[in-house]
Design a protein around this motif. Structure first.
Motif, PDB file in Angstrom:
ATOM      1  N   GLU A  30      76.617  61.793  78.414  1.00  0.00           N
ATOM      2  CA  GLU A  30      76.442  62.538  79.651  1.00  0.00           C
ATOM      3  C   GLU A  30      76.692  64.025  79.417  1.00  0.00           C
ATOM      4  N   ASN A  31      76.228  64.825  80.350  1.00  0.00           N
ATOM      5  CA  ASN A  31      76.464  66.272  80.352  1.00  0.00           C
ATOM      6  C   ASN A  31      75.977  66.961  79.074  1.00  0.00           C
ATOM      7  N   VAL A  32      74.800  66.575  78.617  1.00  0.00           N
ATOM      8  CA  VAL A  32      74.193  67.224  77.462  1.00  0.00           C
ATOM      9  C   VAL A  32      73.552  68.520  77.945  1.00  0.00           C
ATOM     10  N   THR A  33      73.940  69.642  77.355  1.00  0.00           N
ATOM     11  CA  THR A  33      73.415  70.938  77.767  1.00  0.00           C
ATOM     12  C   THR A  33      72.889  71.693  76.555  1.00  0.00           C
ATOM     13  N   PRO A  34      71.609  71.550  76.256  1.00  0.00           N
ATOM     14  CA  PRO A  34      71.052  72.331  75.147  1.00  0.00           C
ATOM     15  C   PRO A  34      70.955  73.804  75.548  1.00  0.00           C
ATOM     16  N   THR A  35      71.207  74.683  74.588  1.00  0.00           N
ATOM     17  CA  THR A  35      71.135  76.124  74.833  1.00  0.00           C
ATOM     18  C   THR A  35      69.857  76.665  74.227  1.00  0.00           C
ATOM     19  N   GLY A  36      69.059  77.316  75.048  1.00  0.00           N
ATOM     20  CA  GLY A  36      67.778  77.837  74.595  1.00  0.00           C
ATOM     21  C   GLY A  36      67.925  79.100  73.765  1.00  0.00           C
ATOM     22  N   SER A  37      66.926  79.362  72.932  1.00  0.00           N
ATOM     23  CA  SER A  37      66.919  80.538  72.063  1.00  0.00           C
ATOM     24  C   SER A  37      65.490  81.005  71.845  1.00  0.00           C
ATOM     25  N   VAL A  38      65.328  82.317  71.709  1.00  0.00           N
ATOM     26  CA  VAL A  38      64.032  82.874  71.308  1.00  0.00           C
ATOM     27  C   VAL A  38      64.031  83.130  69.807  1.00  0.00           C
ATOM     28  N   GLY A  39      65.161  82.822  69.159  1.00  0.00           N
ATOM     29  CA  GLY A  39      65.284  83.030  67.721  1.00  0.00           C
ATOM     30  C   GLY A  39      65.695  84.457  67.400  1.00  0.00           C
ATOM     31  N   GLY A  40      65.949  84.686  66.130  1.00  0.00           N
ATOM     32  CA  GLY A  40      66.330  86.006  65.655  1.00  0.00           C
ATOM     33  C   GLY A  40      65.155  86.707  64.998  1.00  0.00           C
ATOM     34  N   THR A  41      65.391  87.928  64.544  1.00  0.00           N
ATOM     35  CA  THR A  41      64.355  88.731  63.900  1.00  0.00           C
ATOM     36  C   THR A  41      64.880  89.270  62.571  1.00  0.00           C
ATOM     37  N   ARG A 132      71.441  84.005  65.784  1.00  0.00           N
ATOM     38  CA  ARG A 132      71.494  83.619  67.193  1.00  0.00           C
ATOM     39  C   ARG A 132      70.295  84.234  67.926  1.00  0.00           C
ATOM     40  N   SER A 133      70.097  83.814  69.140  1.00  0.00           N
ATOM     41  CA  SER A 133      69.007  84.323  69.955  1.00  0.00           C
ATOM     42  C   SER A 133      69.076  85.845  70.060  1.00  0.00           C
ATOM     43  N   ARG A 134      67.999  86.497  69.702  1.00  0.00           N
ATOM     44  CA  ARG A 134      67.821  87.957  69.724  1.00  0.00           C
ATOM     45  C   ARG A 134      68.666  88.712  68.692  1.00  0.00           C
ATOM     46  N   GLU A 135      69.340  88.012  67.794  1.00  0.00           N
ATOM     47  CA  GLU A 135      70.084  88.691  66.735  1.00  0.00           C
ATOM     48  C   GLU A 135      69.089  89.251  65.725  1.00  0.00           C
ATOM     49  N   GLU A 136      69.419  90.405  65.141  1.00  0.00           N
ATOM     50  CA  GLU A 136      68.523  91.056  64.188  1.00  0.00           C
ATOM     51  C   GLU A 136      69.199  91.222  62.835  1.00  0.00           C
TER      52      GLU A 136
END
Length: 167
Positions: A30-41, A132-136
């Motif tokens: 229960e309570n599975v919460t995936p965290t979305g990402s646009v990926g890094g660059t 992480r998401s948006r990390e460069e």
């Protein structure tokens, strides 16, 4: 492996993907919460050491998971050409949508090989990147060379006799 994605054009937000591993062994989860990402660059420059310059359009920089070069179906549908870039005529590259335990992979023209990949003086040619998401990760320097390295030798058996059918 649980995958979820928001496709390009979705009015609720920009494209993103979430992936996570879940182990199910007979009990409800229960309570599975995936965290979305646009990926890094990852961005930088390819430097060619040699008498000539390669045709830059044939130099490809990939930063992705080394799992048989197969992106997840969610990634393929959400981000076109994720984790991959063709080098521009000035040698620069920008690789977008880099996800999860990625490594560098280069496609080079015939007669060229990788010499090094560094960032701020640190060798990252074999490093596993986790952005992480948006990390460069900027100012990556990829050095390629037309001075090919070879290794030669002979395989011998326990009696120091040449082995002719071996690799």
């Amino acid at each position: 492996r649980l995958s979820a994605s928001r496709q390009a054009g979705d009015p609720t937000g920009e494209p993103e993907i979430a992936e996570m591993t879940i182990v199910v062994d007979g009990a409800d989860i229960e309570n599975v919460t995936p965290t979305g990402s646009v990926g890094g660059t990852v961005s930088g420059r390819v430097i060619a050491e040699g008498a000539t310059q390669p045709k830059w359009s044939t130099v490809r920089v990939d930063v992705r998971q080394p799992l048989r070069n197969q992106s997840s179906p969610g990634l393929l549908g959400t981000f076109r050409n994720s984790g991959s870039a063709t080098t521009k005529e000035d040698g620069t590259f920008v690789v977008e949508h880099v996800f999860d335990r990625a490594r560098f992979q280069l496609t080079l023209p015939e007669g060229w090989m990788l010499k090094s990949i560094t960032q701020s003086g640190r060798d990252i040619a074999d490093a596993e990147l986790s952005l992480r998401s948006r990390e460069e990760l900027r100012d990556v320097e990829v050095v390629i060379t037309d001075k090919m390295t070879t290794v030669a030798g002979q395989l011998l058996d326990a009696k120091n006799q040449p082995i002719h059918d071996a690799t």
